[in-house]
Every structure is written in C-alpha cells, then in structure tokens.
Design a protein around this motif. Structure first.
Motif, PDB file in Angstrom:
ATOM      1  N   ASP A  39      92.536  36.370  -5.633  1.00  0.00           N
ATOM      2  CA  ASP A  39      93.877  35.803  -5.735  1.00  0.00           C
ATOM      3  C   ASP A  39      94.047  35.216  -7.127  1.00  0.00           C
ATOM      4  OD1 ASP A  39      96.382  34.834  -5.148  1.00  0.00           O
ATOM      5  OD2 ASP A  39      95.633  33.053  -4.108  1.00  0.00           O
ATOM      6  N   ILE A  40      94.304  36.085  -8.097  1.00  0.00           N
ATOM      7  CA  ILE A  40      94.464  35.635  -9.480  1.00  0.00           C
ATOM      8  C   ILE A  40      95.902  35.176  -9.667  1.00  0.00           C
ATOM      9  CG2 ILE A  40      94.435  36.363 -11.889  1.00  0.00           C
ATOM     10  CD1 ILE A  40      92.049  38.131 -11.169  1.00  0.00           C
ATOM     11  N   ARG A  41      96.063  33.925 -10.044  1.00  0.00           N
ATOM     12  CA  ARG A  41      97.391  33.335 -10.136  1.00  0.00           C
ATOM     13  C   ARG A  41      97.873  33.078 -11.557  1.00  0.00           C
ATOM     14  NH1 ARG A  41      98.825  30.524  -5.012  1.00  0.00           N
ATOM     15  NH2 ARG A  41      97.244  31.159  -3.522  1.00  0.00           N
ATOM     16  N   CYS A  42      96.986  33.224 -12.531  1.00  0.00           N
ATOM     17  CA  CYS A  42      97.430  33.026 -13.910  1.00  0.00           C
ATOM     18  C   CYS A  42      96.585  33.873 -14.852  1.00  0.00           C
ATOM     19  CB  CYS A  42      97.387  31.550 -14.304  1.00  0.00           C
ATOM     20  SG  CYS A  42      95.774  30.926 -14.762  1.00  0.00           S
ATOM     21  N   PRO A  43      97.072  34.112 -16.067  1.00  0.00           N
ATOM     22  CA  PRO A  43      96.328  34.935 -17.025  1.00  0.00           C
ATOM     23  C   PRO A  43      94.939  34.380 -17.360  1.00  0.00           C
ATOM     24  CG  PRO A  43      98.583  34.681 -17.742  1.00  0.00           C
ATOM     25  CD  PRO A  43      98.401  33.762 -16.566  1.00  0.00           C
ATOM     26  N   LEU A  44      94.793  33.065 -17.361  1.00  0.00           N
ATOM     27  CA  LEU A  44      93.488  32.474 -17.654  1.00  0.00           C
ATOM     28  C   LEU A  44      92.453  32.895 -16.613  1.00  0.00           C
ATOM     29  CD1 LEU A  44      91.654  30.641 -19.310  1.00  0.00           C
ATOM     30  CD2 LEU A  44      92.472  28.723 -17.935  1.00  0.00           C
ATOM     31  N   GLU A  45      92.836  32.874 -15.356  1.00  0.00           N
ATOM     32  CA  GLU A  45      91.920  33.306 -14.303  1.00  0.00           C
ATOM     33  C   GLU A  45      91.529  34.763 -14.491  1.00  0.00           C
ATOM     34  OE1 GLU A  45      93.416  32.453 -10.382  1.00  0.00           O
ATOM     35  OE2 GLU A  45      93.948  30.418 -10.961  1.00  0.00           O
ATOM     36  N   TYR A  46      92.483  35.592 -14.870  1.00  0.00           N
ATOM     37  CA  TYR A  46      92.205  37.006 -15.118  1.00  0.00           C
ATOM     38  C   TYR A  46      91.204  37.159 -16.264  1.00  0.00           C
ATOM     39  CZ  TYR A  46      92.896  41.783 -16.737  1.00  0.00           C
ATOM     40  OH  TYR A  46      92.700  43.071 -17.163  1.00  0.00           O
TER      41      TYR A  46
ATOM     42  N   GLY B 108      84.207  35.901 -18.346  1.00  0.00           N
ATOM     43  CA  GLY B 108      83.626  34.584 -18.123  1.00  0.00           C
ATOM     44  C   GLY B 108      82.231  34.664 -17.524  1.00  0.00           C
ATOM     45  N   GLY B 109      81.618  33.537 -17.393  1.00  0.00           N
ATOM     46  CA  GLY B 109      80.293  33.468 -16.790  1.00  0.00           C
ATOM     47  C   GLY B 109      79.193  33.433 -17.831  1.00  0.00           C
ATOM     48  N   LYS B 110      78.011  33.177 -17.348  1.00  0.00           N
ATOM     49  CA  LYS B 110      76.850  32.999 -18.220  1.00  0.00           C
ATOM     50  C   LYS B 110      76.478  34.268 -18.978  1.00  0.00           C
ATOM     51  CE  LYS B 110      71.998  31.666 -18.011  1.00  0.00           C
ATOM     52  NZ  LYS B 110      70.931  31.132 -17.159  1.00  0.00           N
ATOM     53  N   TRP B 111      76.457  35.406 -18.302  1.00  0.00           N
ATOM     54  CA  TRP B 111      75.899  36.596 -18.918  1.00  0.00           C
ATOM     55  C   TRP B 111      76.925  37.490 -19.591  1.00  0.00           C
ATOM     56  CZ3 TRP B 111      71.104  36.014 -19.861  1.00  0.00           C
ATOM     57  CH2 TRP B 111      70.301  35.270 -18.997  1.00  0.00           C
TER      58      TRP B 111
ATOM     59  N   ARG C 140      77.652  36.430 -23.123  1.00  0.00           N
ATOM     60  CA  ARG C 140      76.485  36.684 -23.981  1.00  0.00           C
ATOM     61  C   ARG C 140      76.365  38.161 -24.330  1.00  0.00           C
ATOM     62  NH1 ARG C 140      71.483  33.001 -21.714  1.00  0.00           N
ATOM     63  NH2 ARG C 140      72.593  31.027 -21.702  1.00  0.00           N
ATOM     64  N   ILE C 141      76.597  39.021 -23.357  1.00  0.00           N
ATOM     65  CA  ILE C 141      76.555  40.469 -23.613  1.00  0.00           C
ATOM     66  C   ILE C 141      77.594  40.843 -24.663  1.00  0.00           C
ATOM     67  CG2 ILE C 141      77.025  42.743 -22.613  1.00  0.00           C
ATOM     68  CD1 ILE C 141      75.835  41.603 -19.953  1.00  0.00           C
ATOM     69  N   ILE C 142      78.786  40.285 -24.530  1.00  0.00           N
ATOM     70  CA  ILE C 142      79.854  40.565 -25.497  1.00  0.00           C
ATOM     71  C   ILE C 142      79.442  40.110 -26.892  1.00  0.00           C
ATOM     72  CG2 ILE C 142      82.222  39.976 -26.178  1.00  0.00           C
ATOM     73  CD1 ILE C 142      82.831  39.827 -23.101  1.00  0.00           C
ATOM     74  N   CYS C 143      78.883  38.921 -26.991  1.00  0.00           N
ATOM     75  CA  CYS C 143      78.465  38.401 -28.304  1.00  0.00           C
ATOM     76  C   CYS C 143      77.341  39.237 -28.915  1.00  0.00           C
ATOM     77  CB  CYS C 143      78.055  36.940 -28.186  1.00  0.00           C
ATOM     78  SG  CYS C 143      79.442  35.830 -27.897  1.00  0.00           S
ATOM     79  N   VAL C 144      76.387  39.660 -28.105  1.00  0.00           N
ATOM     80  CA  VAL C 144      75.283  40.489 -28.610  1.00  0.00           C
ATOM     81  C   VAL C 144      75.822  41.826 -29.103  1.00  0.00           C
ATOM     82  CG1 VAL C 144      73.216  41.777 -27.931  1.00  0.00           C
ATOM     83  CG2 VAL C 144      73.447  39.383 -27.291  1.00  0.00           C
ATOM     84  N   LEU C 145      76.691  42.457 -28.321  1.00  0.00           N
ATOM     85  CA  LEU C 145      77.253  43.742 -28.745  1.00  0.00           C
ATOM     86  C   LEU C 145      78.155  43.586 -29.965  1.00  0.00           C
ATOM     87  CD1 LEU C 145      77.975  45.484 -25.328  1.00  0.00           C
ATOM     88  CD2 LEU C 145      76.213  46.069 -27.005  1.00  0.00           C
ATOM     89  N   ALA C 146      78.814  42.447 -30.093  1.00  0.00           N
ATOM     90  CA  ALA C 146      79.633  42.202 -31.288  1.00  0.00           C
ATOM     91  C   ALA C 146      78.747  42.118 -32.524  1.00  0.00           C
ATOM     92  CB  ALA C 146      80.445  40.922 -31.126  1.00  0.00           C
ATOM     93  N   ALA C 147      77.592  41.498 -32.387  1.00  0.00           N
ATOM     94  CA  ALA C 147      76.680  41.344 -33.518  1.00  0.00           C
ATOM     95  C   ALA C 147      75.944  42.636 -33.853  1.00  0.00           C
ATOM     96  CB  ALA C 147      75.671  40.228 -33.226  1.00  0.00           C
TER      97      ALA C 147
ATOM     98  N   SER D  55      72.472  44.934 -15.264  1.00  0.00           N
ATOM     99  CA  SER D  55      73.132  46.135 -14.782  1.00  0.00           C
ATOM    100  C   SER D  55      74.468  45.803 -14.114  1.00  0.00           C
ATOM    101  CB  SER D  55      72.215  46.865 -13.794  1.00  0.00           C
ATOM    102  OG  SER D  55      72.850  47.998 -13.285  1.00  0.00           O
ATOM    103  N   ALA D  56      74.492  44.773 -13.270  1.00  0.00           N
ATOM    104  CA  ALA D  56      75.727  44.370 -12.585  1.00  0.00           C
ATOM    105  C   ALA D  56      76.773  43.868 -13.579  1.00  0.00           C
ATOM    106  CB  ALA D  56      75.423  43.287 -11.550  1.00  0.00           C
ATOM    107  N   ALA D  57      76.344  43.073 -14.555  1.00  0.00           N
ATOM    108  CA  ALA D  57      77.286  42.550 -15.551  1.00  0.00           C
ATOM    109  C   ALA D  57      77.852  43.688 -16.396  1.00  0.00           C
ATOM    110  CB  ALA D  57      76.598  41.512 -16.437  1.00  0.00           C
ATOM    111  N   LEU D  58      77.012  44.637 -16.782  1.00  0.00           N
ATOM    112  CA  LEU D  58      77.498  45.785 -17.556  1.00  0.00           C
ATOM    113  C   LEU D  58      78.506  46.597 -16.757  1.00  0.00           C
ATOM    114  CD1 LEU D  58      74.262  46.987 -19.360  1.00  0.00           C
ATOM    115  CD2 LEU D  58      76.361  46.169 -20.459  1.00  0.00           C
TER     116      LEU D  58
END
Length: 126
Positions: free
Chosen positions: A9-16, A22-25, A28-35, A57-60
């Motif tokens: 039940d996403i009610r605003c763009p921030l939640e989306y 979002g989340g811990k991993w 981090r994956i995004i930052c590693v791939l950016a670098a 695997s799940a995060a990817l």
C-alpha cells in the motif's frame, strides 16, 4: 518465490523510492556499482563484504525488477554475468550521496563520534 499475502500500500512517492532503493543492502549495492561501474557477481560480493549469497541474490533480483540494476549474461563457457547500474539507477546515486552526507553530519552514537568513510561515495566526514 515468496508472494506477499497483502499487496503493498504505497501512499506517497517517498515510500515508492524507499521500496526501490532503501534498506541496508540495496543502497550499498547501488553505491558499489556506481563506483566500479560493471561487476561480476563474485566481484560484487567481494566488494560488499559480509553479505550472504542469498541476501545478495535477493537484493539484486529486486533491483533488477525495479530497473535500478541491469543484468547482462554472456553466452560463454563458463557462463559470465555482469551487473551495472541502469540510467534510472545512476540517477539515484546523488540522492544516496546526499543522505550519506546528512547522516555523517547528524550521526551521534556518543559525543565526538564519527562514521568512517565507506569509500563508495563522496562523503568525507565533514
């Protein structure tokens, strides 16, 4: 594959946005791939440090489904798969860097404490 009993039940763009990156991993994956730009699975896992194969695997899979990360497989023996940020994924990097800078300024575990630079973004602890 796991299917939730209730639809999100996403009610605003921030939640989306937080659902996508979002989340811990995921961040981090995004930052590693950016670098690093393009990494094979084993290289990405090595860069991530203490992440399990199941969690990576799940995060990817979630990042690929959200069109944040691109997965490119090559028809070779042995099989080769590379991961990189999509244009959409690259567009979130400045947002994550801003969050990193904000957190570095406001993090307080104890008086005078600081978070170490993760070397994956432009946060410099100041």
């Amino acid at each position: 594959m796991y299917k939730p009993k209730l639809e999100k039940d996403i009610r605003c763009p921030l939640e989306y946005g937080l659902e996508l990156f979002g989340g811990k991993w995921k961040s981090r994956i995004i930052c590693v791939l950016a670098a690093k730009e393009v990494l094979r699975y084993s290289e990405l896992r090595r860069e991530m440090g203490n992440i399990t194969d199941a969690v990576l695997s799940a995060a990817l899979k979630e990042l690929i489904a959200g069109e944040i990360v691109a997965r490119r497989s090559f028809d070779e023996i042995p099989p080769r798969v590379e991961y990189s940020l999509t244009e959409r994924g690259a567009s979130v990097v400045p947002i994550l860097q801003g969050i990193c800078r904000w957190a570095g300024l406001h993090y307080k575990d104890s008086p005078g404490s600081a978070i170490a630079h993760c070397q994956k973004c432009d946060y410099n602890g100041k």
